[in-house]
Design a protein around this motif. Structure first.
Motif, PDB file in Angstrom:
ATOM      1  N   TYR A  44       0.788  -1.135   0.077  1.00 14.17           N
ATOM      2  CA  TYR A  44      -0.317  -0.062   0.119  1.00 14.17           C
ATOM      3  C   TYR A  44       0.818   1.245   0.094  1.00 14.17           C
ATOM      4  N   GLY A  45       2.020   1.285   0.733  1.00  9.55           N
ATOM      5  CA  GLY A  45       2.881   2.449   0.705  1.00  9.55           C
ATOM      6  C   GLY A  45       3.323   2.912  -0.765  1.00  9.55           C
ATOM      7  N   LYS A  46       3.793   1.667  -1.517  1.00  6.30           N
ATOM      8  CA  LYS A  46       4.367   1.857  -2.797  1.00  6.30           C
ATOM      9  C   LYS A  46       3.227   2.435  -3.697  1.00  6.30           C
ATOM     10  N   PHE A  47       1.937   1.892  -3.507  1.00  2.23           N
ATOM     11  CA  PHE A  47       0.822   2.266  -4.299  1.00  2.23           C
ATOM     12  C   PHE A  47       0.466   3.716  -4.043  1.00  2.23           C
ATOM     13  N   LYS A  48       0.543   4.210  -2.744  1.00  4.84           N
ATOM     14  CA  LYS A  48       0.258   5.689  -2.569  1.00  4.84           C
ATOM     15  C   LYS A  48       1.366   6.700  -3.111  1.00  4.84           C
ATOM     16  N   TYR A  49       2.411   6.065  -3.025  1.00  4.92           N
ATOM     17  CA  TYR A  49       3.730   6.921  -3.388  1.00  4.92           C
ATOM     18  C   TYR A  49       3.794   7.114  -5.048  1.00  4.92           C
ATOM     19  N   GLU A  50       3.357   5.951  -5.775  1.00  3.15           N
ATOM     20  CA  GLU A  50       2.979   6.080  -7.165  1.00  3.15           C
ATOM     21  C   GLU A  50       2.026   6.834  -7.559  1.00  3.15           C
ATOM     22  N   SER A  51       0.765   7.070  -6.743  1.00  8.54           N
ATOM     23  CA  SER A  51      -0.339   7.824  -7.132  1.00  8.54           C
ATOM     24  C   SER A  51       0.172   9.318  -7.096  1.00  8.54           C
ATOM     25  N   ALA A  52       0.854   9.501  -5.818  1.00  6.57           N
ATOM     26  CA  ALA A  52       1.133  10.768  -5.654  1.00  6.57           C
ATOM     27  C   ALA A  52       2.044  11.313  -6.925  1.00  6.57           C
ATOM     28  N   GLN A  53       3.042  10.564  -7.477  1.00  4.87           N
ATOM     29  CA  GLN A  53       3.758  10.728  -8.479  1.00  4.87           C
ATOM     30  C   GLN A  53       3.003  11.056  -9.666  1.00  4.87           C
ATOM     31  N   LYS A  54       2.160  10.411  -9.897  1.00  4.92           N
ATOM     32  CA  LYS A  54       1.090  10.554 -11.210  1.00  4.92           C
ATOM     33  C   LYS A  54       0.387  11.891 -11.012  1.00  4.92           C
ATOM     34  N   ALA A  55      -0.241  12.252  -9.973  1.00  7.40           N
ATOM     35  CA  ALA A  55      -0.673  13.430  -9.406  1.00  7.40           C
ATOM     36  C   ALA A  55       0.256  14.495  -9.727  1.00  7.40           C
ATOM     37  N   ARG A  56       1.400  14.552  -9.001  1.00  5.11           N
ATOM     38  CA  ARG A  56       2.420  15.523  -9.331  1.00  5.11           C
ATOM     39  C   ARG A  56       2.700  15.827 -10.737  1.00  5.11           C
ATOM     40  N   GLU A  57       2.905  14.774 -11.654  1.00  2.00           N
ATOM     41  CA  GLU A  57       3.248  14.804 -12.816  1.00  2.00           C
ATOM     42  C   GLU A  57       2.120  15.491 -13.630  1.00  2.00           C
ATOM     43  N   ALA A  58       0.978  15.349 -13.404  1.00  2.00           N
ATOM     44  CA  ALA A  58      -0.346  15.708 -14.120  1.00  2.00           C
ATOM     45  C   ALA A  58      -0.489  17.289 -13.840  1.00  2.00           C
ATOM     46  N   ARG A  59      -0.064  17.722 -12.548  1.00  2.00           N
ATOM     47  CA  ARG A  59       0.040  19.102 -12.301  1.00  2.00           C
ATOM     48  C   ARG A  59       1.144  19.784 -12.811  1.00  2.00           C
ATOM     49  N   ARG A  60       2.207  19.173 -13.148  1.00  2.00           N
ATOM     50  CA  ARG A  60       3.289  19.892 -13.758  1.00  2.00           C
ATOM     51  C   ARG A  60       2.946  20.016 -15.452  1.00  2.00           C
ATOM     52  N   ASN A  61       2.323  19.106 -15.906  1.00  2.02           N
ATOM     53  CA  ASN A  61       2.169  19.315 -17.238  1.00  2.02           C
ATOM     54  C   ASN A  61       0.777  20.296 -17.544  1.00  2.02           C
ATOM     55  N   GLN A  62       0.103  20.488 -16.531  1.00  2.00           N
ATOM     56  CA  GLN A  62      -1.136  21.387 -16.662  1.00  2.00           C
ATOM     57  C   GLN A  62      -0.577  22.949 -17.089  1.00  2.00           C
ATOM     58  N   GLN A  63      -1.452  23.428 -17.919  1.00  2.00           N
ATOM     59  CA  GLN A  63      -0.947  24.635 -18.396  1.00  2.00           C
ATOM     60  C   GLN A  63      -2.317  25.815 -17.980  1.00  2.00           C
ATOM     61  N   LEU A  64      -1.610  26.880 -17.211  1.00  2.00           N
ATOM     62  CA  LEU A  64      -2.532  28.007 -16.675  1.00  2.00           C
ATOM     63  C   LEU A  64      -2.613  29.076 -17.770  1.00  2.00           C
TER      64      LEU A  64
END
Length: 164
Positions: A44-64
């Motif tokens: 579960y710890g690995k699952f939480k870490y990977e989902s946080a990484q995906k969310a961070r990547e999505a935020r970085r690619n988002q354009q304002l």
């Protein structure tokens, strides 16, 4: 689902928890809305870490997107027009959208073609920096048009590095 992604099938909760305990893993509910709910044996710890990484990547690619506004009048002086055109050019070159508003007063409202011609002239003057995203339309006493910048091409150094 098993720890290696294989399908185990429909299993009772007690059996699934026992399998997870034997494999020293956690039973994680992946799709609770499915019928029956889908669970997976994983850390579960690995699952939480990977989902946080995906969310961070999505935020970085988002354009304002920022929309700047420029207001004009139908009977604008040539020098004032050039100044306003310079502002619009600067906004577009910085990658912002521009909402151009022409404000009509009094008898000017009976001549919307003046505003339409002015907006067309402005769009033609800044055509190399942007394009008309929303065509000119009358909105009460105002006429509004939205200009958007052209998509920026990649820097030449990045394109050159990829071809080698």
């Amino acid at each position: 689902m098993g720890p290696n992604g294989e399908q185990v099938g429909i299993v009772r909760i007690d059996d699934a928890l026992r399998l997870a305990q034997e494999a020293d893993l956690d039973l994680v509910e992946v799709a609770p809305q499915a019928r029956p709910p889908v669970c997976k044996l994983m850390d579960y710890g690995k699952f939480k870490y990977e989902s946080a990484q995906k969310a961070r990547e999505a935020r970085r690619n988002q354009q304002l997107t920022v929309i700047k506004e420029q207001k004009l009048r139908p009977k604008i002086d040539p020098h004032d027009y050039e100044t306003k055109k310079g502002h619009v050019s600067r906004f577009l070159s910085h990658g912002n959208k521009v909402k151009v508003t022409i404000m009509f007063r009094g008898r000017e409202q009976s001549r919307p073609e003046l505003g339409y011609r002015l907006l067309q002239r402005l769009a033609d003057d800044v055509a190399e920096l942007g394009f008309v995203e929303t065509a000119p339309k009358q909105d009460g006493r105002n006429m509004v048009m939205v200009l958007a910048p052209h998509k920026k091409a990649r820097p030449k150094s990045a394109a050159k590095a990829e071809s080698e």
